[in-house]
Design a protein around this motif. Structure first.
Motif, PDB file in Angstrom:
ATOM      1  N   ILE A  84       0.835  -1.210   0.000  1.00  0.00           N
ATOM      2  CA  ILE A  84       0.000   0.000   0.000  1.00  0.00           C
ATOM      3  C   ILE A  84       0.866   1.255   0.000  1.00  0.00           C
ATOM      4  N   LEU A  85       1.910   1.267   0.851  1.00  0.00           N
ATOM      5  CA  LEU A  85       2.748   2.457   0.969  1.00  0.00           C
ATOM      6  C   LEU A  85       3.601   2.701  -0.279  1.00  0.00           C
ATOM      7  N   SER A  86       3.760   1.677  -1.109  1.00  0.00           N
ATOM      8  CA  SER A  86       4.537   1.853  -2.339  1.00  0.00           C
ATOM      9  C   SER A  86       3.705   2.475  -3.461  1.00  0.00           C
ATOM     10  N   ARG A  87       2.410   2.675  -3.207  1.00  0.00           N
ATOM     11  CA  ARG A  87       1.514   3.227  -4.231  1.00  0.00           C
ATOM     12  C   ARG A  87       1.303   4.731  -4.018  1.00  0.00           C
ATOM     13  N   THR A  88       0.905   5.396  -5.084  1.00  0.00           N
ATOM     14  CA  THR A  88       0.513   6.806  -4.985  1.00  0.00           C
ATOM     15  C   THR A  88      -0.969   6.877  -4.629  1.00  0.00           C
ATOM     16  N   LEU A  89      -1.275   7.340  -3.440  1.00  0.00           N
ATOM     17  CA  LEU A  89      -2.652   7.352  -2.944  1.00  0.00           C
ATOM     18  C   LEU A  89      -3.371   8.611  -3.426  1.00  0.00           C
ATOM     19  N   PRO A  90      -4.698   8.576  -3.527  1.00  0.00           N
ATOM     20  CA  PRO A  90      -5.463   9.762  -3.935  1.00  0.00           C
ATOM     21  C   PRO A  90      -5.176  10.972  -3.050  1.00  0.00           C
ATOM     22  N   GLU A  91      -5.079  12.139  -3.651  1.00  0.00           N
ATOM     23  CA  GLU A  91      -4.749  13.358  -2.910  1.00  0.00           C
ATOM     24  C   GLU A  91      -5.796  13.711  -1.861  1.00  0.00           C
ATOM     25  N   GLN A  92      -7.072  13.397  -2.154  1.00  0.00           N
ATOM     26  CA  GLN A  92      -8.139  13.778  -1.218  1.00  0.00           C
ATOM     27  C   GLN A  92      -8.080  12.986   0.091  1.00  0.00           C
ATOM     28  N   TRP A  93      -7.283  11.927   0.132  1.00  0.00           N
ATOM     29  CA  TRP A  93      -7.143  11.167   1.378  1.00  0.00           C
ATOM     30  C   TRP A  93      -6.246  11.894   2.371  1.00  0.00           C
ATOM     31  N   GLY A  94      -5.320  12.708   1.860  1.00  0.00           N
ATOM     32  CA  GLY A  94      -4.366  13.360   2.756  1.00  0.00           C
ATOM     33  C   GLY A  94      -3.418  12.349   3.358  1.00  0.00           C
ATOM     34  N   ARG A  95      -2.995  12.597   4.589  1.00  0.00           N
ATOM     35  CA  ARG A  95      -2.111  11.660   5.300  1.00  0.00           C
ATOM     36  C   ARG A  95      -2.938  10.548   5.931  1.00  0.00           C
ATOM     37  N   ILE A  96      -2.457   9.327   5.829  1.00  0.00           N
ATOM     38  CA  ILE A  96      -3.168   8.198   6.439  1.00  0.00           C
ATOM     39  C   ILE A  96      -2.407   7.719   7.670  1.00  0.00           C
ATOM     40  N   LYS A  97      -3.130   7.053   8.563  1.00  0.00           N
ATOM     41  CA  LYS A  97      -2.516   6.504   9.766  1.00  0.00           C
ATOM     42  C   LYS A  97      -1.640   5.319   9.401  1.00  0.00           C
ATOM     43  N   LEU A  98      -0.394   5.357   9.821  1.00  0.00           N
ATOM     44  CA  LEU A  98       0.506   4.237   9.573  1.00  0.00           C
ATOM     45  C   LEU A  98       0.267   3.150  10.609  1.00  0.00           C
ATOM     46  N   GLY A  99       0.379   1.915  10.167  1.00  0.00           N
ATOM     47  CA  GLY A  99       0.221   0.793  11.092  1.00  0.00           C
ATOM     48  C   GLY A  99      -1.202   0.432  11.426  1.00  0.00           C
ATOM     49  N   HIS A 100      -2.172   1.024  10.727  1.00  0.00           N
ATOM     50  CA  HIS A 100      -3.588   0.719  11.003  1.00  0.00           C
ATOM     51  C   HIS A 100      -4.297   0.416   9.680  1.00  0.00           C
ATOM     52  N   ILE A 101      -4.417  -0.866   9.367  1.00  0.00           N
ATOM     53  CA  ILE A 101      -5.086  -1.313   8.140  1.00  0.00           C
ATOM     54  C   ILE A 101      -6.100  -2.386   8.527  1.00  0.00           C
ATOM     55  N   CYS A 102      -7.305  -2.259   8.002  1.00  0.00           N
ATOM     56  CA  CYS A 102      -8.363  -3.240   8.265  1.00  0.00           C
ATOM     57  C   CYS A 102      -8.914  -3.750   6.934  1.00  0.00           C
ATOM     58  N   TYR A 103      -9.784  -4.741   7.026  1.00  0.00           N
ATOM     59  CA  TYR A 103     -10.500  -5.182   5.841  1.00  0.00           C
ATOM     60  C   TYR A 103     -11.969  -5.369   6.195  1.00  0.00           C
ATOM     61  N   GLN A 104     -12.845  -5.191   5.201  1.00  0.00           N
ATOM     62  CA  GLN A 104     -14.267  -5.409   5.384  1.00  0.00           C
ATOM     63  C   GLN A 104     -14.769  -6.335   4.286  1.00  0.00           C
ATOM     64  N   THR A 105     -15.715  -7.195   4.657  1.00  0.00           N
ATOM     65  CA  THR A 105     -16.215  -8.204   3.724  1.00  0.00           C
ATOM     66  C   THR A 105     -17.453  -7.737   2.978  1.00  0.00           C
ATOM     67  N   SER A 106     -17.876  -6.493   3.221  1.00  0.00           N
ATOM     68  CA  SER A 106     -19.033  -5.923   2.538  1.00  0.00           C
ATOM     69  C   SER A 106     -18.757  -4.452   2.263  1.00  0.00           C
ATOM     70  N   LYS A 107     -19.402  -3.897   1.246  1.00  0.00           N
ATOM     71  CA  LYS A 107     -19.188  -2.506   0.882  1.00  0.00           C
ATOM     72  C   LYS A 107     -20.155  -1.555   1.583  1.00  0.00           C
ATOM     73  N   THR A 108     -21.044  -2.074   2.419  1.00  0.00           N
ATOM     74  CA  THR A 108     -22.006  -1.225   3.104  1.00  0.00           C
ATOM     75  C   THR A 108     -21.322  -0.436   4.220  1.00  0.00           C
ATOM     76  N   MET A 109     -21.898   0.714   4.595  1.00  0.00           N
ATOM     77  CA  MET A 109     -21.310   1.556   5.627  1.00  0.00           C
ATOM     78  C   MET A 109     -21.353   0.907   7.003  1.00  0.00           C
ATOM     79  N   LYS A 110     -22.289  -0.033   7.205  1.00  0.00           N
ATOM     80  CA  LYS A 110     -22.420  -0.687   8.506  1.00  0.00           C
ATOM     81  C   LYS A 110     -21.525  -1.916   8.637  1.00  0.00           C
TER      82      LYS A 110
END
Length: 460
Positions: free
Chosen positions: A177-203
């Motif tokens: 992830i860190l080797s990629r160019t991330l979208p500008e609108q994300w700004g700075r992201i928290k390092l060391g905190h990555i999760c995954y979700q099994t659904s695209k819903t907000m809940k």
């Protein structure tokens, strides 16, 4: 060439096709109906003839009714309104069934055209993807404004290629992830905190990839589900806010050093007292409040989080420092108290046995009143957790834990009750009776977790 006349807005006429929902004639031509505020509570056949849909025209109106606001649909209405001027403060409008169907058909046509365009783009991109990338699995990366719910998904997404057989640890996921160019609108992201979700819903739940067994579960899920997403989070200043409370601040060594320095200054500023060696506060009338380690710590924490009105000379305005808790030292009792005791002695000598019994009963009532106890609970991450819990006679710490944590501790853990989370804090057993431990009217305890299993090899 004739110009169309402007018509006033009314809820019983469709603003797109001008059909009257009551008489089915055209509003402004053959329709003779008066203005009527139609809504879904009215009955078809008796109140109106043409089916219609309520659509909220303003975001404020949609928020009031807690329904979804549809900006694309509203733009379509504004572009297709002919002679009717819709007021800016009109929260909702009525659209006839025929116009709704026309809008849906238009949307369907646009989606089909978009899909055809995407197919062409995909075909073009597949021509330049290397054989190595084709063998990898692409996982969508999205960004949220924060981890805690409710949170908001930010615009933009990124497809990250992964060789699932080579992903063995959290570092393998983060490095890609860190080797990629991330979208500008994300700004700075928290390092060391990555999760995954099994659904695209907000809940959908977010699963931390640093937790035990998370990487194995992540690989297994991605092989079964195609809509799994990786989630990162914006960097923000929430850690420094007061909402994190005092206990979160204590987890950092710099904060602990600052807290200890504040305590030292508090002790240095305390007035000298020959009776209370550890320190005390002295009021204008000569009463003393004995200070212990817990009270000094509470005072220091209040200064640390910049509680209003608190400094090195002024304690926080909380029950533990209430003026009613101040007492005269035995060597400096007030004249009024001495005079009162003298009157009591004179009265007791001249009264009958019944009067003595009455005084005894009053003393018992006074003792019972003083035995009233309120407890405030704290944890590392939430302070306070529960405030001013009334403690009844013979209530144990276990009764208190059962009330605050009805589901009990996690598997393999147990609760511990302490007077403070600092080194040297007193530890209480679950079966101890609370009002036999605390004598003050307002007291504080801290709840923590520890492992149930004890490894004897580490002890002997």
């Amino acid at each position: 060439m004739s110009t169309q006349s402007t018509l006033s807005f009314r809820l019983n006429a469709c603003p797109i096709c001008l059909v009257c929902l009551i008489c089915t004639e055209t509003y402004g031509e053959n329709c003779s109906c008066q203005q009527k505020d139609l809504n879904k509570k009215h009955k078809k056949g008796s109140d109106y003839m043409i089916s219609f849909h309520n659509k909220y025209f303003t975001r404020i109106g949609a928020n009031k009714k807690k329904v979804r606001y549809e900006p694309e649909f509203i733009d379509w209405i504004k572009n297709n309104v002919s002679q009717i001027i819709i007021p800016n403060n009109q929260d909702f409008i009525n659209i006839c069934q025929s116009c709704i169907e026309n809008y849906n058909q238009r949307n369907q046509s646009q989606k089909e055209n978009q899909n055809e365009s995407n197919d062409e783009i995909t075909a073009t991109q597949s021509e330049i993807i290397t054989p190595i990338e084709q063998a990898k699995t692409f996982i969508t990366l999205v960004c949220f404004d924060r981890f805690e719910k409710p949170h908001k998904k930010l615009d933009g997404a990124l497809a990250i290629p992964y060789d699932l057989d080579s992903v063995k640890s959290f570092g393998d996921v983060e490095e890609n992830i860190l080797s990629r160019t991330l979208p500008e609108q994300w700004g700075r992201i928290k390092l060391g905190h990555i999760c995954y979700q099994t659904s695209k819903t907000m809940k959908a739940d977010h699963y931390d990839l640093k937790s035990d067994g998370a990487i194995i579960a992540f690989i297994s899920e991605i092989k079964c589900k195609k809509n799994l997403q990786l989630c990162v989070y914006q960097e923000n200043d929430e850690i420094t806010r007061a909402s994190k409370r005092i206990r979160t601040l204590e987890t950092e060594s710099d904060t602990m050093n600052t807290l200890n320095n504040i305590k030292k200054k508090l002790y240095d500023n305390l007035p000298s007292c020959d009776i209370h060696v550890q320190g005390c506060l002295i009021s204008d009338n000569g009463k003393h409040l004995k200070l212990d380690g817990d009270l000094i710590t509470l005072w220091a924490r209040a200064i640390l989080i910049k509680m209003q009105g608190v400094d090195e000379l002024t304690p926080p305005n909380i029950p533990s420092f209430d003026k009613n808790k101040y007492r005269y030292p035995t060597s400096k009792r007030s004249l009024s108290e001495v005079h009162s005791e003298s009157l009591i002695d004179t009265t007791m000598q001249s009264t009958t046995n019944s009067t003595v019994q009455s005084v005894t009963n009053s003393a018992a009532i006074s003792t019972a009143a003083r035995s009233t106890l309120y407890l405030t609970l704290h944890t590392k991450k939430k302070s306070p957790l529960k405030s001013n819990i009334y403690i009844t006679n013979n209530m144990t710490f276990q009764n208190l834990l059962n009330y605050v944590f009805p589901n009990g501790p996690p598997s393999g853990k147990r609760f511990i009750i302490k007077s403070s989370l600092e080194i040297g804090g007193q530890l209480f057993l679950p079966d101890q009776i609370i009002n036999q431990v605390f004598k003050e009217a307002y007291s504080h305890i801290w709840i923590d977790l520890e492992d149930v299993e004890v490894k004897l090899d580490d002890l002997f």
